[in-house]
Write a protein that holds these residues in place. Structure first.
Motif, PDB file in Angstrom:
ATOM      1  N   LYS A 236     -25.352 -51.162 -66.608  1.00  0.00           N
ATOM      2  CA  LYS A 236     -24.860 -50.048 -67.427  1.00  0.00           C
ATOM      3  C   LYS A 236     -26.061 -49.302 -67.980  1.00  0.00           C
ATOM      4  O   LYS A 236     -26.460 -49.482 -69.122  1.00  0.00           O
ATOM      5  CB  LYS A 236     -23.963 -50.556 -68.562  1.00  0.00           C
ATOM      6  CG  LYS A 236     -22.649 -51.175 -68.082  1.00  0.00           C
ATOM      7  CD  LYS A 236     -21.795 -51.599 -69.252  1.00  0.00           C
ATOM      8  CE  LYS A 236     -20.480 -52.213 -68.790  1.00  0.00           C
ATOM      9  NZ  LYS A 236     -19.632 -52.662 -69.927  1.00  0.00           N
ATOM     10  N   GLY A 237     -26.623 -48.446 -67.133  1.00  0.00           N
ATOM     11  CA  GLY A 237     -27.829 -47.734 -67.527  1.00  0.00           C
ATOM     12  C   GLY A 237     -27.628 -46.841 -68.725  1.00  0.00           C
ATOM     13  O   GLY A 237     -28.532 -46.696 -69.559  1.00  0.00           O
ATOM     14  N   TRP A 238     -26.432 -46.245 -68.844  1.00  0.00           N
ATOM     15  CA  TRP A 238     -26.195 -45.335 -69.963  1.00  0.00           C
ATOM     16  C   TRP A 238     -26.189 -46.085 -71.292  1.00  0.00           C
ATOM     17  O   TRP A 238     -26.614 -45.531 -72.318  1.00  0.00           O
ATOM     18  CB  TRP A 238     -24.882 -44.598 -69.768  1.00  0.00           C
ATOM     19  CG  TRP A 238     -23.645 -45.474 -69.867  1.00  0.00           C
ATOM     20  CD1 TRP A 238     -23.030 -46.140 -68.865  1.00  0.00           C
ATOM     21  CD2 TRP A 238     -22.909 -45.763 -71.058  1.00  0.00           C
ATOM     22  NE1 TRP A 238     -21.938 -46.840 -69.330  1.00  0.00           N
ATOM     23  CE2 TRP A 238     -21.842 -46.622 -70.674  1.00  0.00           C
ATOM     24  CE3 TRP A 238     -23.023 -45.393 -72.391  1.00  0.00           C
ATOM     25  CZ2 TRP A 238     -20.911 -47.102 -71.597  1.00  0.00           C
ATOM     26  CZ3 TRP A 238     -22.091 -45.870 -73.311  1.00  0.00           C
ATOM     27  CH2 TRP A 238     -21.051 -46.714 -72.907  1.00  0.00           C
ATOM     28  N   VAL A 239     -25.735 -47.353 -71.282  1.00  0.00           N
ATOM     29  CA  VAL A 239     -25.753 -48.151 -72.507  1.00  0.00           C
ATOM     30  C   VAL A 239     -27.197 -48.452 -72.913  1.00  0.00           C
ATOM     31  O   VAL A 239     -27.562 -48.350 -74.088  1.00  0.00           O
ATOM     32  CB  VAL A 239     -24.960 -49.461 -72.321  1.00  0.00           C
ATOM     33  CG1 VAL A 239     -25.103 -50.351 -73.552  1.00  0.00           C
ATOM     34  CG2 VAL A 239     -23.489 -49.158 -72.079  1.00  0.00           C
ATOM     35  N   ALA A 240     -28.016 -48.819 -71.934  1.00  0.00           N
ATOM     36  CA  ALA A 240     -29.422 -49.089 -72.236  1.00  0.00           C
ATOM     37  C   ALA A 240     -30.122 -47.843 -72.741  1.00  0.00           C
ATOM     38  O   ALA A 240     -30.924 -47.901 -73.687  1.00  0.00           O
ATOM     39  CB  ALA A 240     -30.115 -49.621 -70.978  1.00  0.00           C
ATOM     40  N   ALA A 241     -29.836 -46.687 -72.143  1.00  0.00           N
ATOM     41  CA  ALA A 241     -30.445 -45.437 -72.591  1.00  0.00           C
ATOM     42  C   ALA A 241     -29.996 -45.091 -74.003  1.00  0.00           C
ATOM     43  O   ALA A 241     -30.804 -44.658 -74.841  1.00  0.00           O
ATOM     44  CB  ALA A 241     -30.090 -44.310 -71.624  1.00  0.00           C
ATOM     45  N   ALA A 242     -28.696 -45.279 -74.282  1.00  0.00           N
ATOM     46  CA  ALA A 242     -28.198 -45.009 -75.626  1.00  0.00           C
ATOM     47  C   ALA A 242     -28.845 -45.945 -76.640  1.00  0.00           C
ATOM     48  O   ALA A 242     -29.176 -45.533 -77.764  1.00  0.00           O
ATOM     49  CB  ALA A 242     -26.675 -45.169 -75.656  1.00  0.00           C
ATOM     50  N   GLY A 243     -29.045 -47.204 -76.256  1.00  0.00           N
ATOM     51  CA  GLY A 243     -29.709 -48.144 -77.145  1.00  0.00           C
ATOM     52  C   GLY A 243     -31.127 -47.725 -77.462  1.00  0.00           C
ATOM     53  O   GLY A 243     -31.588 -47.835 -78.613  1.00  0.00           O
ATOM     54  N   ALA A 244     -31.844 -47.211 -76.447  1.00  0.00           N
ATOM     55  CA  ALA A 244     -33.207 -46.740 -76.669  1.00  0.00           C
ATOM     56  C   ALA A 244     -33.223 -45.552 -77.620  1.00  0.00           C
ATOM     57  O   ALA A 244     -34.097 -45.454 -78.501  1.00  0.00           O
ATOM     58  CB  ALA A 244     -33.850 -46.368 -75.333  1.00  0.00           C
ATOM     59  N   VAL A 245     -32.261 -44.650 -77.480  1.00  0.00           N
ATOM     60  CA  VAL A 245     -32.196 -43.486 -78.374  1.00  0.00           C
ATOM     61  C   VAL A 245     -31.897 -43.915 -79.805  1.00  0.00           C
ATOM     62  O   VAL A 245     -32.507 -43.417 -80.760  1.00  0.00           O
ATOM     63  CB  VAL A 245     -31.127 -42.489 -77.866  1.00  0.00           C
ATOM     64  CG1 VAL A 245     -30.902 -41.386 -78.893  1.00  0.00           C
ATOM     65  CG2 VAL A 245     -31.544 -41.894 -76.534  1.00  0.00           C
ATOM     66  N   VAL A 246     -30.966 -44.841 -79.965  1.00  0.00           N
ATOM     67  CA  VAL A 246     -30.638 -45.335 -81.308  1.00  0.00           C
ATOM     68  C   VAL A 246     -31.845 -46.028 -81.937  1.00  0.00           C
ATOM     69  O   VAL A 246     -32.139 -45.842 -83.126  1.00  0.00           O
ATOM     70  CB  VAL A 246     -29.428 -46.296 -81.241  1.00  0.00           C
ATOM     71  CG1 VAL A 246     -29.230 -46.995 -82.588  1.00  0.00           C
ATOM     72  CG2 VAL A 246     -28.173 -45.538 -80.854  1.00  0.00           C
ATOM     73  N   THR A 247     -32.557 -46.828 -81.152  1.00  0.00           N
ATOM     74  CA  THR A 247     -33.744 -47.507 -81.662  1.00  0.00           C
ATOM     75  C   THR A 247     -34.810 -46.497 -82.067  1.00  0.00           C
ATOM     76  O   THR A 247     -35.472 -46.648 -83.101  1.00  0.00           O
ATOM     77  CB  THR A 247     -34.314 -48.459 -80.599  1.00  0.00           C
ATOM     78  OG1 THR A 247     -33.285 -49.348 -80.161  1.00  0.00           O
ATOM     79  CG2 THR A 247     -35.463 -49.277 -81.159  1.00  0.00           C
ATOM     80  N   LEU A 248     -34.978 -45.459 -81.264  1.00  0.00           N
ATOM     81  CA  LEU A 248     -35.946 -44.408 -81.583  1.00  0.00           C
ATOM     82  C   LEU A 248     -35.577 -43.719 -82.892  1.00  0.00           C
ATOM     83  O   LEU A 248     -36.451 -43.463 -83.740  1.00  0.00           O
ATOM     84  CB  LEU A 248     -35.979 -43.393 -80.432  1.00  0.00           C
ATOM     85  CG  LEU A 248     -37.032 -42.281 -80.517  1.00  0.00           C
ATOM     86  CD1 LEU A 248     -38.428 -42.880 -80.529  1.00  0.00           C
ATOM     87  CD2 LEU A 248     -36.859 -41.318 -79.355  1.00  0.00           C
ATOM     88  N   ALA A 249     -34.305 -43.437 -83.087  1.00  0.00           N
ATOM     89  CA  ALA A 249     -33.871 -42.814 -84.338  1.00  0.00           C
ATOM     90  C   ALA A 249     -34.098 -43.745 -85.523  1.00  0.00           C
ATOM     91  O   ALA A 249     -34.474 -43.302 -86.618  1.00  0.00           O
ATOM     92  CB  ALA A 249     -32.388 -42.437 -84.240  1.00  0.00           C
TER      93      ALA A 249
END
Length: 285
Positions: A236-249
């Motif tokens: 689930k690449g989109w979940v991993a990408a969303a997690g990276a964005v949340v972590t960045l925020a």
């Protein structure tokens, strides 16, 4: 490896709220880590996936914040965000640290902690001991909460002995930090471990501390973000990408205290879910 990065910030956070009683919080966290070391890993239910993923992303954010504060103090938020981007990109590219390198990094960080303990024990403290106030129960709980995620062993083999080692090191570092700095100075800033070196008459080792901060945060952040993706968002690449964005925020806009509390609460919920899985397995036997 997580403990090395965690100790650089959790002692300051714990001492700011609990004073000398931060030691009780660290001891409590160590006891919980040892007592739960043999619980089974999280399973594949939605609750377990989300809990494990969120907890590990909070840990990545905490490690990135420590990296920024200690390695690039002039621009800590940007440095923390840069680390999140780098480890996320490295994970997407399939980069993994060899197991032998992880073991050697752990040995180096343990050796660094032992050296710090020895330096502090060899030098008489210059601060005047402050009176120990009545126990601050809330402060003790918060200190245990923010410390616990960094004491749980990552590997499942020899989990209890690993937890004992990590817990013992955390307690000893807390003791020498309190003796050398006192709770007020220890809780004064997120980078008070730098002051600990000066108090131990080892200010010339500040550059070495920066190197240790890099070794304690960058590899741990990479392995943690990889663990979060592989175990809780496979395919689930989109979940991993969303997690990276949340972590960045989180590293840009959320205070370190709040990030650590989220990691702590997630860890507690994770232990509850693991204990439930253990009881269910025993009931089926």
């Amino acid at each position: 490896m997580r403990l090395g990065g965690g100790l650089l910030v959790v002692l300051a956070v714990g001492a700011a709220g609990a004073g000398y009683w931060v030691l009780a919080g660290v001891v409590l966290a160590a006891i919980v880590a040892v007592a739960t070391a043999r619980l089974p890993a999280l399973g594949d239910t939605p609750a377990e996936r989300w809990t494990g993923g969120v907890t590990r992303l909070a840990l990545v954010a905490a490690l990135a914040i420590v990296f920024g504060a200690y390695v690039v103090p002039a621009r800590p938020a940007y440095a923390a965000a840069g680390l999140v981007v780098v480890v996320a990109a490295a994970d997407f590219a399939g980069l993994k640290l060899p197991a032998v390198l992880t073991r050697w990094l752990t040995v180096v960080l343990i050796a660094a902690a032992v050296v710090l303990i020895g330096l502090c024990a060899a030098v008489a403290p210059v601060v005047t001991a402050a009176p120990i106030a009545a126990p601050n129960v809330a402060g003790i709980v918060v200190a245990a909460l923010v410390t616990l995620p960094f004491l749980l062993p990552v590997a499942t083999d020899r989990a209890r002995s690993r937890a004992l080692t990590l817990g013992g090191l955390a307690v000893l570092v807390t003791v020498v930090a309190l003796v050398q700095l006192g709770p007020d100075r220890l809780g004064l800033s997120a980078t008070s471990i730098r002051d600990l070196l000066y108090a131990a008459d080892a200010g010339q080792l500040q550059t070495l501390l920066t190197v240790v901060a890099v070794l304690a945060t960058v590899p741990a952040a990479l392995t943690t973000v990889t663990d979060a993706r592989e175990r809780y968002a496979p395919d689930k690449g989109w979940v991993a990408a969303a997690g990276a964005v949340v972590t960045l925020a989180a590293v840009l806009f959320v205070p370190p205290y709040a990030v650590l509390v989220v990691a702590g609460l997630g860890t507690v919920l994770e232990l509850v879910l693991r204990a439930r899985r253990y009881r269910e397995a025993r009931a089926r036997e």
